[in-house]
Design a protein around this motif. Sequence first.
Motif, PDB file in Angstrom:
ATOM      1  N   TYR A 247       0.839  -1.202   0.000  1.00  0.00           N
ATOM      2  CA  TYR A 247       0.000   0.000   0.000  1.00  0.00           C
ATOM      3  C   TYR A 247       0.875   1.253   0.000  1.00  0.00           C
ATOM      4  N   ASN A 248       1.928   1.247   0.829  1.00  0.00           N
ATOM      5  CA  ASN A 248       2.827   2.399   0.890  1.00  0.00           C
ATOM      6  C   ASN A 248       3.552   2.609  -0.436  1.00  0.00           C
ATOM      7  N   ILE A 249       3.908   1.513  -1.116  1.00  0.00           N
ATOM      8  CA  ILE A 249       4.588   1.615  -2.407  1.00  0.00           C
ATOM      9  C   ILE A 249       3.664   2.277  -3.418  1.00  0.00           C
ATOM     10  N   VAL A 250       2.417   1.829  -3.465  1.00  0.00           N
ATOM     11  CA  VAL A 250       1.453   2.403  -4.407  1.00  0.00           C
ATOM     12  C   VAL A 250       1.239   3.885  -4.094  1.00  0.00           C
ATOM     13  N   LYS A 251       1.123   4.187  -2.790  1.00  0.00           N
ATOM     14  CA  LYS A 251       0.850   5.556  -2.362  1.00  0.00           C
ATOM     15  C   LYS A 251       1.978   6.511  -2.727  1.00  0.00           C
ATOM     16  N   SER A 252       3.223   6.049  -2.618  1.00  0.00           N
ATOM     17  CA  SER A 252       4.350   6.960  -2.822  1.00  0.00           C
ATOM     18  C   SER A 252       5.059   6.730  -4.154  1.00  0.00           C
ATOM     19  N   SER A 253       4.454   5.935  -5.059  1.00  0.00           N
ATOM     20  CA  SER A 253       5.155   5.596  -6.304  1.00  0.00           C
ATOM     21  C   SER A 253       5.278   6.784  -7.251  1.00  0.00           C
ATOM     22  N   ARG A 254       4.557   7.863  -7.008  1.00  0.00           N
ATOM     23  CA  ARG A 254       4.710   9.062  -7.839  1.00  0.00           C
ATOM     24  C   ARG A 254       6.022   9.769  -7.512  1.00  0.00           C
ATOM     25  N   ASN A 255       6.428   9.682  -6.263  1.00  0.00           N
ATOM     26  CA  ASN A 255       7.631  10.400  -5.827  1.00  0.00           C
ATOM     27  C   ASN A 255       8.868   9.509  -5.731  1.00  0.00           C
ATOM     28  N   TYR A 256       8.653   8.200  -5.634  1.00  0.00           N
ATOM     29  CA  TYR A 256       9.789   7.301  -5.457  1.00  0.00           C
ATOM     30  C   TYR A 256       9.753   6.178  -6.486  1.00  0.00           C
ATOM     31  N   LYS A 257      10.947   5.766  -6.871  1.00  0.00           N
ATOM     32  CA  LYS A 257      11.027   4.599  -7.739  1.00  0.00           C
ATOM     33  C   LYS A 257      11.470   3.417  -6.883  1.00  0.00           C
ATOM     34  N   TYR A 258      10.761   2.301  -7.023  1.00  0.00           N
ATOM     35  CA  TYR A 258      11.058   1.109  -6.233  1.00  0.00           C
ATOM     36  C   TYR A 258      11.736   0.055  -7.096  1.00  0.00           C
ATOM     37  N   PHE A 259      12.684  -0.632  -6.528  1.00  0.00           N
ATOM     38  CA  PHE A 259      13.371  -1.723  -7.229  1.00  0.00           C
ATOM     39  C   PHE A 259      14.035  -2.610  -6.194  1.00  0.00           C
ATOM     40  N   LYS A 260      14.543  -3.751  -6.681  1.00  0.00           N
ATOM     41  CA  LYS A 260      15.176  -4.689  -5.757  1.00  0.00           C
ATOM     42  C   LYS A 260      16.683  -4.679  -5.943  1.00  0.00           C
ATOM     43  N   CYS A 261      17.396  -4.883  -4.854  1.00  0.00           N
ATOM     44  CA  CYS A 261      18.842  -4.996  -4.915  1.00  0.00           C
ATOM     45  C   CYS A 261      19.181  -6.224  -5.762  1.00  0.00           C
ATOM     46  N   PRO A 262      20.102  -6.071  -6.756  1.00  0.00           N
ATOM     47  CA  PRO A 262      20.417  -7.209  -7.629  1.00  0.00           C
ATOM     48  C   PRO A 262      21.082  -8.363  -6.881  1.00  0.00           C
ATOM     49  N   LYS A 263      21.679  -8.078  -5.740  1.00  0.00           N
ATOM     50  CA  LYS A 263      22.392  -9.139  -5.019  1.00  0.00           C
ATOM     51  C   LYS A 263      21.512  -9.831  -3.973  1.00  0.00           C
ATOM     52  N   CYS A 264      20.937  -9.024  -3.054  1.00  0.00           N
ATOM     53  CA  CYS A 264      20.219  -9.648  -1.930  1.00  0.00           C
ATOM     54  C   CYS A 264      18.701  -9.522  -2.051  1.00  0.00           C
ATOM     55  N   LYS A 265      18.210  -8.886  -3.141  1.00  0.00           N
ATOM     56  CA  LYS A 265      16.770  -8.749  -3.402  1.00  0.00           C
ATOM     57  C   LYS A 265      16.022  -7.908  -2.367  1.00  0.00           C
ATOM     58  N   GLN A 266      16.791  -7.144  -1.594  1.00  0.00           N
ATOM     59  CA  GLN A 266      16.163  -6.208  -0.657  1.00  0.00           C
ATOM     60  C   GLN A 266      15.417  -5.134  -1.456  1.00  0.00           C
ATOM     61  N   GLU A 267      14.210  -4.785  -1.004  1.00  0.00           N
ATOM     62  CA  GLU A 267      13.445  -3.745  -1.680  1.00  0.00           C
ATOM     63  C   GLU A 267      14.040  -2.375  -1.336  1.00  0.00           C
ATOM     64  N   LEU A 268      14.324  -1.588  -2.382  1.00  0.00           N
ATOM     65  CA  LEU A 268      14.934  -0.276  -2.183  1.00  0.00           C
ATOM     66  C   LEU A 268      14.117   0.776  -2.916  1.00  0.00           C
ATOM     67  N   ARG A 269      14.325   2.036  -2.548  1.00  0.00           N
ATOM     68  CA  ARG A 269      13.646   3.108  -3.263  1.00  0.00           C
ATOM     69  C   ARG A 269      14.552   4.322  -3.377  1.00  0.00           C
ATOM     70  N   VAL A 270      14.375   5.077  -4.454  1.00  0.00           N
ATOM     71  CA  VAL A 270      15.093   6.339  -4.630  1.00  0.00           C
ATOM     72  C   VAL A 270      14.081   7.386  -5.087  1.00  0.00           C
ATOM     73  N   PRO A 271      14.345   8.666  -4.789  1.00  0.00           N
ATOM     74  CA  PRO A 271      13.443   9.712  -5.285  1.00  0.00           C
ATOM     75  C   PRO A 271      13.464   9.729  -6.808  1.00  0.00           C
ATOM     76  N   ARG A 272      12.337   9.977  -7.422  1.00  0.00           N
ATOM     77  CA  ARG A 272      12.271   9.992  -8.890  1.00  0.00           C
ATOM     78  C   ARG A 272      12.914  11.252  -9.456  1.00  0.00           C
ATOM     79  N   GLY A 273      13.328  11.165 -10.720  1.00  0.00           N
ATOM     80  CA  GLY A 273      13.767  12.337 -11.470  1.00  0.00           C
ATOM     81  C   GLY A 273      15.157  12.846 -11.126  1.00  0.00           C
TER      82      GLY A 273
END
Length: 130
Positions: free
Chosen positions: A85-111
Motif C-alpha cells: 500500500y505504501n509503495i502504491v501511495k508513494s510511487s509518484r515520488n519514489y522509484k522502487y526496485f530490488k537490490c540485484p544481489k540480496c533482493k532487498q526492496e529499495l527506493r530512490v526519489p524519482r527524477g
Amino acid sequence: MNGFRNFMIGRYGTDQFTLALLIAGMILTFIGNAFKLKLLTMFTYVIFLACVYRTMSRNITARQKENNTFLRYWNPLRSWFKTKYNIVKSSRNYKYFKCPKCKQELRVPRGRGKIVVTCQKCNTKFIQKS
Ligand SMILES: [Zn+2]
C-alpha cells in the motif's frame, strides 16, 4: 450496564481473532446472500457462533493461544499489505526496485537521472535510473 460488566467478569472478551472472524463472517454473509448460496450462509452462522463462544469463554489460556496462532499468520500478511500500500501511495515520488544481489526492496526519489545506489542491507553499489 453493570449487570453486563458482572456477566463478563472472568470471560475472555474480544480479540483480533474474533474481530477477524466477525469481518470474514460478514463478508461471507454478503457473498452468500448475493449468490443465494444457502450452505455458505449456514457456515456463517457457525462463524458467528464461534465469535460468541470465544467472547463468552472462561478458558482464557486456550483463547489466547488461538489468538496468538492467528496473529502469527496475520501479522506478516498485514505488514506485506501495508508495504504494498505504501509503495502504491508513494510511487509518484519514489522509484522502487530490488537490490540485484540480496533482493532487498529499495527506493530512490524519482527524477534524479542515473545515480549510484548503495544497498543498506548488503552494501552492494550499483547504478540505477531514477
Ligand atoms: Zn543488497
